[in-house]
Design a protein around this motif. Sequence first.
Motif, PDB file in Angstrom:
ATOM      1  N   LEU A 140       0.958  -1.210  -0.140  1.00  0.00           N
ATOM      2  CA  LEU A 140      -0.038  -0.063   0.073  1.00  0.00           C
ATOM      3  C   LEU A 140       0.801   1.274  -0.012  1.00  0.00           C
ATOM      4  O   LEU A 140       0.450   2.154  -0.715  1.00  0.00           O
ATOM      5  CB  LEU A 140      -1.053   0.127   1.072  1.00  0.00           C
ATOM      6  N   ALA A 141       1.800   1.215   0.590  1.00  0.00           N
ATOM      7  CA  ALA A 141       2.814   2.338   0.588  1.00  0.00           C
ATOM      8  C   ALA A 141       3.472   2.732  -0.435  1.00  0.00           C
ATOM      9  O   ALA A 141       3.617   3.841  -0.931  1.00  0.00           O
ATOM     10  CB  ALA A 141       3.931   2.282   2.121  1.00  0.00           C
ATOM     11  N   MET A 142       4.056   1.435  -0.891  1.00  0.00           N
ATOM     12  CA  MET A 142       4.848   1.804  -2.272  1.00  0.00           C
ATOM     13  C   MET A 142       3.729   2.153  -3.398  1.00  0.00           C
ATOM     14  O   MET A 142       4.298   3.105  -4.283  1.00  0.00           O
ATOM     15  CB  MET A 142       4.980   0.373  -2.862  1.00  0.00           C
ATOM     16  N   ILE A 143       2.743   1.990  -3.487  1.00  0.00           N
ATOM     17  CA  ILE A 143       1.509   2.484  -4.398  1.00  0.00           C
ATOM     18  C   ILE A 143       1.150   3.921  -4.311  1.00  0.00           C
ATOM     19  O   ILE A 143       1.085   4.710  -5.159  1.00  0.00           O
ATOM     20  CB  ILE A 143       0.163   1.682  -4.110  1.00  0.00           C
ATOM     21  N   ILE A 144       1.266   4.271  -2.819  1.00  0.00           N
ATOM     22  CA  ILE A 144       0.971   5.771  -2.485  1.00  0.00           C
ATOM     23  C   ILE A 144       2.054   6.507  -3.030  1.00  0.00           C
ATOM     24  O   ILE A 144       1.978   7.693  -3.577  1.00  0.00           O
ATOM     25  CB  ILE A 144       0.671   6.013  -1.117  1.00  0.00           C
ATOM     26  N   ILE A 145       3.418   6.015  -2.663  1.00  0.00           N
ATOM     27  CA  ILE A 145       4.464   6.583  -2.999  1.00  0.00           C
ATOM     28  C   ILE A 145       4.618   6.718  -4.648  1.00  0.00           C
ATOM     29  O   ILE A 145       5.067   7.860  -5.108  1.00  0.00           O
ATOM     30  CB  ILE A 145       5.808   6.068  -2.331  1.00  0.00           C
ATOM     31  N   SER A 146       4.275   5.645  -5.389  1.00  0.00           N
ATOM     32  CA  SER A 146       4.295   5.858  -6.572  1.00  0.00           C
ATOM     33  C   SER A 146       3.364   6.935  -7.262  1.00  0.00           C
ATOM     34  O   SER A 146       3.840   7.496  -8.574  1.00  0.00           O
ATOM     35  CB  SER A 146       4.167   4.453  -7.278  1.00  0.00           C
ATOM     36  N   VAL A 147       2.381   7.005  -6.643  1.00  0.00           N
ATOM     37  CA  VAL A 147       1.236   7.686  -7.228  1.00  0.00           C
ATOM     38  C   VAL A 147       1.669   9.268  -6.764  1.00  0.00           C
ATOM     39  O   VAL A 147       1.343  10.256  -7.630  1.00  0.00           O
ATOM     40  CB  VAL A 147      -0.293   7.497  -6.943  1.00  0.00           C
TER      41      VAL A 147
END
Length: 572
Positions: A82-89
């Motif tokens: 979840l954190a990786m998706i938020i950072i990527s976006v």
Amino acid sequence: MSTLDWIVLFLTLFSIVIYGTYKTRGSKNLDSYLRGNNSMNWWTIGLSIMATQASAITFLSTPGQAYEDGMRFIQFYFGLPLAMIIISVSFVPIYYKLKVYTAYEYLEQRFDLKTRTLTALLFIVQRGLAAGITIYAPAIILSTLLGWNLTWTNIFIGVLVIVYTVSGGTSAVSITQKQQMAVMMGGMILAGIIVIQLLPISFQEALHVAGKMDRLNVVSFEFDFADRYNIWSGMTAAVFLFLSYFGSDQSQVGRYLSGQTLTQSRMGLIMNGFLKIPMQFIILFIGVMVFVFYQFIQPPVIFNQVQTDKLRQSEYAPQFEALENNYNASFESGKNAYQQMLTAIEAGEDEDAESIKGQIKEIKLEQEELREQAKELILQNDPAAETRDTDYVFMRFVMDYLPKGIVGLLFAVIFSAAMSSSASELNALGSTSTIDLYKRSIKKDASDEHYVRSSKVFTAFWGLGAILFATYASLFENLIQAINLLGSLFYGTILGVFMVGFFMKWVKGRAVFIAALLSQGLILVVHFRNGTGMLGFHWDIGFLWYNAIGCLAVMLFGLILQQIVGGKVAKG
């Protein structure tokens, strides 16, 4: 270790260093040195991110933690995808749009110079201390196992890292981390296969034993603020930690800023998000299998053999021998009980199996009491001795039972992990010191070559500082735990500043600067009064929650202070 093991160890380490130095020689300009000319593909970025996070503590402590506490530590990583998706976006597109060298450059464009400088300094303080601990924590264990002098072990690890990190900058760090990850995961998977082959019982029976003894406790739904590892902390507090670490810590931001494109960087982050959990699962499961192995093969009373050898040569030797005899007798009782439990399980006699499980737990309590008595003897013999021995469990098993050559490979795993984490830290400290402090506020108009040289000097400076800190780190306590705690003390405030910058456009520089100072003060008060409280309030909070508290505090204080102190219109 055997001669073959020493050859494998040094050949592996020096090959990685020489390869990284050779492949990245000649980085002449700042973009090449700090961003690797944006030449990294997604899988190199993903492996580099994973290697940066996978310190030597991961491979030393995690199997020992599983041996003692089971698989529940895996929940710490459940929020990582979840954190990786938020950072990527949210984070990465802004960094790419602004073409920054460090994450903290964005903060001046969004707020002001003092906010950028404060956040960079918070990072430097936290990561500067962590760099010393990253070297010291494995060095103290490796020096004990190998019989090396601790100071020379610190110097050996530190100098190897400094050589290729100073020489090639970001590219050298990323390229060497590919080889280091191959060594780390290849070595651990091979060790896991050998552990299972060495089990004196079948794999299915091993799973029965692990399950009955609560070592396969992958998920816990019990909510407790003081408990660091449950599904709730993993999906909430840990998410804040990962957002802070991967989104605003230059040691990680620098890894994906070197990507060929925005898409490549995003893919590298997502790769890390979805491979890190299986990686940690494998390492924890190896620890569980080592636990099962030692239920049927006699383990030492204390896994730190150096301390027990000292005890055998002291006046307390007769008492320790008596404890060992009692422990051996207790082990034989436990081993017989396990065999009876497996027989009951095979026969489908669940009630008998549960009854025998209760007997085994009583035997385990008896064994733990004998271990505590042995630790008390160690302290009586040497009051400064370290008695926590779970970090020695896995490597003690490796040295005692794994074949020649594989032992050297497993030591190469630990050294490689220490080097990979340290290299990213030193590279980040060098780039932040150069870009956010020296180039911005001290010498603004020098040439690219000058800033490359200054970055190399700062990297070497922080490397030597880390070695020096590690050399005198025995003056401090609980260093193994401190490496995880340090991040939580500072990451929440740093993340809060970025979250205000990204999502609270109406909050200006003056308000967020004061909010960051107040938040950092709050976290320090919460930590140093944890377990006691103050002003009539009492709290006991696991340190993972510091990240959420610090971040939310900056956002709340910033919102309130903006109404009070106001400020200039934010840039961008």
